[in-house]
Design an enzyme around this catalytic site. Structure first.
Site, PDB file in Angstrom:
ATOM      1  N   GLY A  15      13.734 -63.786 -37.180  1.00 37.20           N
ATOM      2  CA  GLY A  15      12.711 -63.100 -37.639  1.00 37.20           C
ATOM      3  C   GLY A  15      11.438 -63.812 -37.580  1.00 37.20           C
ATOM      4  O   GLY A  15      11.229 -65.149 -37.790  1.00 37.20           O
ATOM      5  N   GLY A 106      15.079 -69.497 -38.895  1.00 34.35           N
ATOM      6  CA  GLY A 106      15.490 -69.633 -40.294  1.00 34.35           C
ATOM      7  C   GLY A 106      17.060 -70.086 -40.297  1.00 34.35           C
ATOM      8  O   GLY A 106      17.490 -70.570 -39.143  1.00 34.35           O
ATOM      9  N   GLY A 108      20.097 -68.602 -39.676  1.00 30.09           N
ATOM     10  CA  GLY A 108      20.822 -68.431 -38.573  1.00 30.09           C
ATOM     11  C   GLY A 108      20.388 -69.110 -37.267  1.00 30.09           C
ATOM     12  O   GLY A 108      21.499 -69.596 -36.602  1.00 30.09           O
ATOM     13  N   ARG A 159      -1.997 -50.573 -57.273  1.00 31.72           N
ATOM     14  CA  ARG A 159      -2.450 -50.467 -58.693  1.00 31.72           C
ATOM     15  C   ARG A 159      -3.799 -49.444 -58.945  1.00 31.72           C
ATOM     16  O   ARG A 159      -3.843 -48.837 -60.003  1.00 31.72           O
ATOM     17  CB  ARG A 159      -2.863 -51.946 -59.221  1.00 31.72           C
ATOM     18  CG  ARG A 159      -3.321 -52.019 -60.564  1.00 31.72           C
ATOM     19  CD  ARG A 159      -3.516 -53.408 -61.023  1.00 31.72           C
ATOM     20  NE  ARG A 159      -2.410 -54.112 -60.952  1.00 31.72           N
ATOM     21  CZ  ARG A 159      -1.726 -54.202 -62.054  1.00 31.72           C
ATOM     22  NH1 ARG A 159      -1.813 -53.602 -63.136  1.00 31.72           N
ATOM     23  NH2 ARG A 159      -0.661 -55.298 -62.040  1.00 31.72           N
ATOM     24  N   ARG A 176      16.078 -60.341 -48.230  1.00 30.60           N
ATOM     25  CA  ARG A 176      17.553 -59.500 -48.073  1.00 30.60           C
ATOM     26  C   ARG A 176      18.610 -60.156 -49.227  1.00 30.60           C
ATOM     27  O   ARG A 176      19.196 -59.648 -49.890  1.00 30.60           O
ATOM     28  CB  ARG A 176      18.076 -59.923 -46.529  1.00 30.60           C
ATOM     29  CG  ARG A 176      19.105 -58.962 -46.274  1.00 30.60           C
ATOM     30  CD  ARG A 176      19.594 -59.285 -44.693  1.00 30.60           C
ATOM     31  NE  ARG A 176      18.798 -60.471 -44.400  1.00 30.60           N
ATOM     32  CZ  ARG A 176      18.849 -60.556 -42.727  1.00 30.60           C
ATOM     33  NH1 ARG A 176      18.900 -59.568 -42.142  1.00 30.60           N
ATOM     34  NH2 ARG A 176      18.018 -61.789 -42.504  1.00 30.60           N
ATOM     35  N   GLU A 192       5.208 -55.155 -64.004  1.00 29.97           N
ATOM     36  CA  GLU A 192       5.882 -55.082 -65.360  1.00 29.97           C
ATOM     37  C   GLU A 192       7.179 -55.614 -65.081  1.00 29.97           C
ATOM     38  O   GLU A 192       7.728 -56.151 -66.345  1.00 29.97           O
ATOM     39  CB  GLU A 192       5.654 -53.504 -65.327  1.00 29.97           C
ATOM     40  CG  GLU A 192       5.942 -53.166 -66.886  1.00 29.97           C
ATOM     41  CD  GLU A 192       5.040 -53.608 -67.932  1.00 29.97           C
ATOM     42  OE1 GLU A 192       3.998 -53.708 -67.733  1.00 29.97           O
ATOM     43  OE2 GLU A 192       5.489 -54.046 -69.067  1.00 29.97           O
ATOM     44  N   HIS A 258       7.758 -54.137 -42.498  1.00 35.12           N
ATOM     45  CA  HIS A 258       7.473 -55.453 -41.690  1.00 35.12           C
ATOM     46  C   HIS A 258       6.005 -55.616 -41.908  1.00 35.12           C
ATOM     47  O   HIS A 258       5.589 -56.778 -41.348  1.00 35.12           O
ATOM     48  CB  HIS A 258       7.755 -54.847 -40.308  1.00 35.12           C
ATOM     49  CG  HIS A 258       9.308 -55.096 -40.206  1.00 35.12           C
ATOM     50  ND1 HIS A 258      10.078 -53.974 -40.586  1.00 35.12           N
ATOM     51  CD2 HIS A 258      10.117 -56.183 -39.873  1.00 35.12           C
ATOM     52  CE1 HIS A 258      11.447 -54.332 -40.441  1.00 35.12           C
ATOM     53  NE2 HIS A 258      11.445 -55.632 -39.898  1.00 35.12           N
TER      54      HIS A 258
HETATM   55  O1  F6P Z   1      12.617 -62.477 -41.923  1.00 33.56           O
HETATM   56  C1  F6P Z   1      13.426 -61.951 -42.881  1.00 33.56           C
HETATM   57  C2  F6P Z   1      13.558 -60.922 -43.187  1.00 33.56           C
HETATM   58  O2  F6P Z   1      12.136 -60.898 -43.455  1.00 33.56           O
HETATM   59  C3  F6P Z   1      14.082 -60.110 -44.274  1.00 33.56           C
HETATM   60  O3  F6P Z   1      13.676 -60.239 -45.468  1.00 33.56           O
HETATM   61  C4  F6P Z   1      14.608 -58.807 -44.073  1.00 33.56           C
HETATM   62  O4  F6P Z   1      15.801 -58.264 -44.563  1.00 33.56           O
HETATM   63  C5  F6P Z   1      14.817 -59.071 -42.493  1.00 33.56           C
HETATM   64  O5  F6P Z   1      13.840 -60.106 -42.067  1.00 33.56           O
HETATM   65  C6  F6P Z   1      14.309 -57.924 -41.855  1.00 33.56           C
HETATM   66  O6  F6P Z   1      14.265 -58.316 -40.502  1.00 33.56           O
HETATM   67  P1  F6P Z   1      14.578 -57.291 -39.149  1.00 33.56           P
HETATM   68  O7  F6P Z   1      13.890 -55.844 -39.283  1.00 33.56           O
HETATM   69  O8  F6P Z   1      13.892 -58.157 -37.963  1.00 33.56           O
HETATM   70  O9  F6P Z   1      15.942 -57.119 -38.879  1.00 33.56           O
END
Ligand code: F6P
Length: 328
Positions: A15, A106, A108, A159, A176, A192, A258
């Site tokens: 990502g 990341g 992966g 808010r 995630r 909250e 996103h």
């Molecule tokens: O970059 C990590 C992340 O933002 C996660 O929090 C999210 O679940 C994931 O990417 C979604 O990524 P994509 O839409 O590219 O599969």
């Protein structure tokens, strides 16, 4: 500094996150500073397999420090998970004379890099780039700070409506497997309740907390939920559940999605990217491999890639307590 390496490849993978461009810029310019060549590899490991390379000099990264996304593009390559794919990638790197890699991504992406290193003894240094901040060996991943600021800015806007209409808002943020964004942005935006994957708050406690807040005189509330939270219901089911049990609440859901991953990097992320890029290249020149560069106690330190992948970044439990106190 031993300078046996003459050409370094750089790629972004997984990502995208704000600050990746600033890190590419830093890697390219650090290479130029040390008189070594830098090759940009497009679309992560997939571009390595396809030989999608471009030479990068210091002027090729002008005017990108302020840009979100990644000029090298990013991808999640299934082919790189196969031996055949990695073989093609290695022969392309050899043909181009690339002797070491900087992988910005990341866990992966680091896992793929580590497998490649084990097979071909290819020097690799990782730069942690993900908004989730879920990597061990750095207190901040690239893009995390920017994402926090984006989320806080958006919740501030939500808010306005929450308080004007006396509503309860469930705001779902990214993460995630990690609640760093939810926890920190939640506190920053005055939520909250904050629901995160690391902690199963339970539905009863959520209702109890909302009842308490109503009794204490609050007429609107914001609950921040990490997408991977463990409460067992998605954000829309949660809305239905709360409306069934507390009909006095008018509930709305906002899934931020996103928008959290885009936008100009914060100053913090730009400086971090610049520091990480310098350390990544200079570590390669020092003969290091299989490390991730990260921020620890305001210093850029090396953590073995294997540890960065396997170790879990812990949430700061004191923040949970702070959040509880703030909702009094
Ligand atoms: O970059 C990590 C992340 O933002 C996660 O929090 C999210 O679940 C994931 O990417 C979604 O990524 P994509 O839409 O590219 O599969």
């Amino acid at each position: 500094m031993s300078k046996t390496i003459k050409k370094i490849g750089v790629l972004t993978s997984g990502g995208d996150s704000p600050g990746m461009n600033a890190a590419i810029r830093s890697v390219v310019r650090t290479c130029a500073y040390h008189n070594i060549e830098c090759i940009g590899i497009y679309r992560g490991y997939q571009g390595m397999i396809e030989g999608d390379f471009k030479e990068m000099g210091p002027r090729s990264v002008n005017n990108i420090i302020n840009k979100g996304g990644t000029i090298l593009k990013s991808a999640r390559s299934k082919e790189f998970m196969t031996e055949e794919g990695r073989k093609k990638a290695h022969s392309n790197l050899s043909a181009a004379g690339v002797e070491a890699l900087v992988v910005i991504g990341g866990d992966g992406s680091f896992t793929g890099g580590l497998v490649f290193n084990k097979e071909y003894d290819f020097p690799i240094i990782g730069i942690p780039g993900t908004i989730d901040n879920d990597i061990y060996g750095t207190t901040h991943t690239l893009g995390y700070d920017t994402a926090l600021n984006t989320v806080v800015e958006v919740i501030d806007k939500i808010r306005d409506t929450a308080s004007s209409h006396n509503r309860l808002f469930f705001v779902e943020v990214m993460g995630r497997d990690a609640g760093h964004i939810a926890l920190n942005a939640g506190i920053g935006a005055g939520a909250e309740e904050i629901l995160i994957p690391e902690e199963d708050l339970g539905l009863d406690r959520l209702l109890e907390s909302l009842r308490k807040s109503k009794l204490s005189g609050k007429s609107s509330s914001i609950v921040v939920i990490a997408e991977g939270d463990k409460i067992g219901k998605n954000v829309f089911e949660l809305k239905d559940y709360v409306e069934e049990n507390m009909p006095e609440y008018d509930v709305r859901v906002s899934v931020l999605g996103h928008m959290q991953r885009g936008g100009a990097p914060s100053c913090f992320d730009r400086v971090l990217a610049s520091r990480l890029g310098v350390k990544a290249v200079e570590s390669i020149l020092d003969g290091k491999s299989n490390y991730m560069v990260g921020l620890l106690n305001d210093k850029i330190e090396l953590t073995p890639l294997e540890q960065a992948i396997k170790g879990h970044s812990q949430i700061d439990r004191e923040l949970l307590r702070v959040s509880d106190i703030m909702t009094t």
